[in-house]
Write an enzyme that holds these catalytic residues in place. Structure first.
Site, PDB file in Angstrom:
ATOM      1  N   GLU A   3       0.511  -1.242   0.381  1.00 20.17           N
ATOM      2  CA  GLU A   3       0.028   0.151  -0.097  1.00 20.17           C
ATOM      3  C   GLU A   3       0.651   1.047  -0.162  1.00 20.17           C
ATOM      4  O   GLU A   3       1.685   1.459   0.766  1.00 20.17           O
ATOM      5  CB  GLU A   3      -1.302  -0.186   1.044  1.00 20.17           C
ATOM      6  CG  GLU A   3      -1.936   0.997   1.653  1.00 20.17           C
ATOM      7  CD  GLU A   3      -3.329   0.840   2.228  1.00 20.17           C
ATOM      8  OE1 GLU A   3      -3.112  -0.628   2.956  1.00 20.17           O
ATOM      9  OE2 GLU A   3      -3.366   1.670   2.928  1.00 20.17           O
ATOM     10  N   GLU A  47      -6.266   6.224  -1.403  1.00 22.42           N
ATOM     11  CA  GLU A  47      -6.899   7.106   0.576  1.00 22.42           C
ATOM     12  C   GLU A  47      -6.412   8.681   0.645  1.00 22.42           C
ATOM     13  O   GLU A  47      -7.022   9.242   1.269  1.00 22.42           O
ATOM     14  CB  GLU A  47      -6.288   6.424   1.780  1.00 22.42           C
ATOM     15  CG  GLU A  47      -4.393   6.732   2.288  1.00 22.42           C
ATOM     16  CD  GLU A  47      -4.502   5.974   3.415  1.00 22.42           C
ATOM     17  OE1 GLU A  47      -4.523   4.208   3.218  1.00 22.42           O
ATOM     18  OE2 GLU A  47      -4.198   6.559   4.308  1.00 22.42           O
ATOM     19  N   HIS A  84     -10.696   3.270   2.414  1.00 21.46           N
ATOM     20  CA  HIS A  84      -9.431   3.650   3.682  1.00 21.46           C
ATOM     21  C   HIS A  84     -10.810   3.053   4.745  1.00 21.46           C
ATOM     22  O   HIS A  84     -11.547   4.225   4.770  1.00 21.46           O
ATOM     23  CB  HIS A  84      -9.080   4.975   3.029  1.00 21.46           C
ATOM     24  CG  HIS A  84      -7.762   4.781   5.055  1.00 21.46           C
ATOM     25  ND1 HIS A  84      -8.593   6.430   5.333  1.00 21.46           N
ATOM     26  CD2 HIS A  84      -6.969   5.076   5.386  1.00 21.46           C
ATOM     27  CE1 HIS A  84      -7.444   6.302   6.096  1.00 21.46           C
ATOM     28  NE2 HIS A  84      -6.706   5.727   5.860  1.00 21.46           N
ATOM     29  N   GLU A 140     -11.633  -2.185   5.401  1.00 24.87           N
ATOM     30  CA  GLU A 140     -10.902  -1.872   6.431  1.00 24.87           C
ATOM     31  C   GLU A 140     -11.878  -1.456   8.222  1.00 24.87           C
ATOM     32  O   GLU A 140     -12.612  -1.553   8.035  1.00 24.87           O
ATOM     33  CB  GLU A 140     -10.198  -0.804   6.287  1.00 24.87           C
ATOM     34  CG  GLU A 140      -8.698  -0.990   7.293  1.00 24.87           C
ATOM     35  CD  GLU A 140      -7.329   0.211   6.974  1.00 24.87           C
ATOM     36  OE1 GLU A 140      -8.221   0.796   6.438  1.00 24.87           O
ATOM     37  OE2 GLU A 140      -7.227   0.511   7.573  1.00 24.87           O
TER      38      GLU A 140
END
Ligand SMILES: O=C(O)C(=O)C[C@@H](O)CO
Ligand SMILES: [Mg+2]
Length: 390
Positions: free
Chosen positions: A240, A266, A316, A336
C-alpha cells in the site's frame, strides 16, 4: 424539505494518548526528517463534525478527519451558504454547487474533505427521511455480511507484533494489515528490519491468512523496486502507498513490475483522480476514503468506474460512511477495520466521538436493514475529554 442550518464543531482530543515511538510507521516525512516523531503530522487527534438541520426536524451527521479547524472554516464560510435553503434530495446539484464554486482553491485535499463532510450529512438526511439505511439508497445489500480486515500492527518489537497478530486470529479475522517501520534512509539494515517484521507476522499467521503491507508513502521508487522481489515470497494481498500520492506514474511502473498488487487512493480525490489512477493501471486496489474523496456522491461514482476496470474498492478506514458503500457495491469485497483501543495515531478517535459502528464478529461486519440513515450518533460519553470548538 429544506436545509435550515449547518452546525460544525471541532473536537480536539485532550485525553490520554499512547506516546510516539520511533520507526512506528514509515511515512512521507521520513525522507527529510531525521529526528523526533516523523509521524507527528499524520496523527488525527481532532475531528470535525457536520450536523445539517432541516425544516422537517431531521438532522444529518457527517464528519471530516483532516485539518479539522480548516475544514470547519471552509464549511462555515463557503459551503454552508451554498446548501442552506436547498432541498437535500438535490444532492448531485448541491455537490456540483460546492465543487464548482470552490474550484479555484478546492478540488483536492482539504477543500474536498470539507465537501465530503457536508455530502455525508446530506445522505444521512435522505436515509432518515425515507426511513432506510443509506446503503439501501445506493444499491442495497450485495453481501450477507462485510468481510473485514484488522488494521493496526504498527512496527514495534517483533514479539509484540506477533502477539497482536495472534490476537486478530483469535478474534476470527482472516486478513490483517501491518505497517513497515523503515525506509530508504535506513539502508540495508532497515530493509532487513522490514523483511524480518513481515517474516515474524507470517510465522504466526501462516500462509492462509491475507496479509497487507502498508508503506504510507514512506518509500520511494528505487527503494520499492529493490524491496518488491524480496517481498514476493510472503505473498502479500497488496503493498500500500509505496510512494507519494502524486507520483501516479511511479505507481503505474511499480504495478507493472510485480506480482504483488499495488494499492492506493486514500490521498486521492474525486472521480477525476480515480479515473487517472485506473486508466494508467496505477493501482490494483482502490482505497478512497469517503470523508476525503468527495463524500458518498463521489464515492458512489468511483465504485461504478472501478467496476468497469475490474479493480476492487476497499475503502480506507472502515467507518460507517465507507461501510454503506461497501455493502451496496459488488466491486467492494471487503472493509478495513481499525480495532478500538487507546488513542494512538488517532484513527481510533472515531469510536470516542461516534456511536453506532458495528462490531466485527469472526472477521465480518453487518449493517442493520432497519436503521435509517448512516446509523451514527455523537457519543457524548467522552465529550469532557475533548476541547470543543463551536
Ligand atoms: O489504514 C490505513 O490505510 C492508513 O493509511 C492509516 C494511517 O494512519 C497509517 O497507518
Ligand atoms: Mg493506508
Amino acid at each position: 424539505m429544506k436545509i435550515t442550518r449547518v452546525r460544525t464543531r471541532v473536537f480536539e482530543w485532550k485525553g490520554h494518548t499512547v506516546p510516539a515511538q520511533p520507526h512506528f510507521c514509515s511515512n512521507a516525512m521520513d525522507e527529510l526528517w531525521d529526528r523526533g516523531d516523523s509521524m507527528g503530522t499524520f496523527r488525527f487527534h481532532g475531528w470535525t463534525t457536520v450536523e445539517i438541520e432541516t425544516d422537517s426536524g431531521i438532522v444529518g451527521l457527517g464528519n471530516v478527519a483532516l485539518a479539522p479547524r480548516i475544514a470547519k472554516a471552509i464549511i462555515d464560510q463557503y459551503l454552508a451558504p451554498l446548501v442552506i435553503g436547498q432541498d437535500p434530495f438535490d444532492y448531485e446539484y448541491l455537490w456540483q454547487r460546492m465543487y464548482r464554486s470552490t474550484h479555484a482553491w478546492g478540488r483536492k485535499g482539504i477543500g474536498m474533505a470539507a465537501i465530503s463532510g457536508v455530502d455525508i450529512a446530506i445522505w444521512d438526511i435522505m436515509g432518515k427521511a425515507v426511513g432506510k439505511p443509506v446503503f439501501k439508497l445506493l444499491g442495497g445489500r450485495t453481501k450477507e455480511k462485510i468481510p473485514c480486515y484488522a488494521s493496526k500492527l504498527y512496527r514495534t518489537d517483533l514479539k509484540s507484533m506477533q502477539e497482536e497478530a495472534q490476537s486478530y486470529l483469535d478474534q476470527g479475522f482472516t486478513a490483517m494489515k501491518m505497517r513497515f517501520g523503515y525506509g530508504p534512509k535506513d539502508g540495508p539494515a532497515g530493509m532487513r528490519e522490514n523483511l524480518n517484521s513481515v517474516a515474524a507476522v507470517r510465522e504466526v499467521i501462516g500462509d492462509d491468512i491475507d496479509l497487507m503491507l502498508e508503506c504510507y508513502m514512506g518509500w520511494n521508487l528505487e527503494y520499492t523496486k529493490r524491496m518488491l522481489p524480496k517481498l514476493e515470497r510472503f505473498e502479500p494481498r497488496w503493498l500500500e502507498e509505496p510512494v507519494l500520492a502524486d507520483d501516479i506514474d511511479g505507481y503505474a511502473e511499480l504495478n507493472r513490475l510485480t506480482s504483488i498488487p499495488i494499492s492506493g487512493g486514500e490521498h486521492e480525490f474525486t472521480s477525476y483522480g480515480f479515473r487517472q489512477l485506473l486508466e494508467k493501471r496505477a493501482v490494483s486496489v482502490i482505497q478512497y476514503d469517503t470523508n476525503r474523496v468527495g463524500g458518498i456522491t463521489a464515492a458512489h461514482k468511483i465504485n461504478a468506474i472501478a467496476e468497469s476496470f475490474s479493480v476492487p474498492v476497499i475503502p480506507h478506514a472502515g467507518q460507517m460512511h465507507n461501510y454503506h458503500l461497501t455493502m451496496s457495491t459488488l466491486a467492494s469485497p471487503m472493509s478495513e477495520f481499525f480495532p478500538v483501543h487507546d488513542v494512538e495515531i488517532g484513527n481510533e478517535l472515531f469510536y470516542y466521538l461516534f456511536e453506532g459502528d458495528p462490531e466485527p464478529v469472526n472477521g465480518f461486519l453487518d449493517l442493520d436493514d432497519d436503521t435509517p440513515g448512516l446509523g451514527l450518533t455523537l457519543n457524548e460519553t467522552y465529550f469532557d475529554q475533548f476541547h470543543i470548538i463551536e
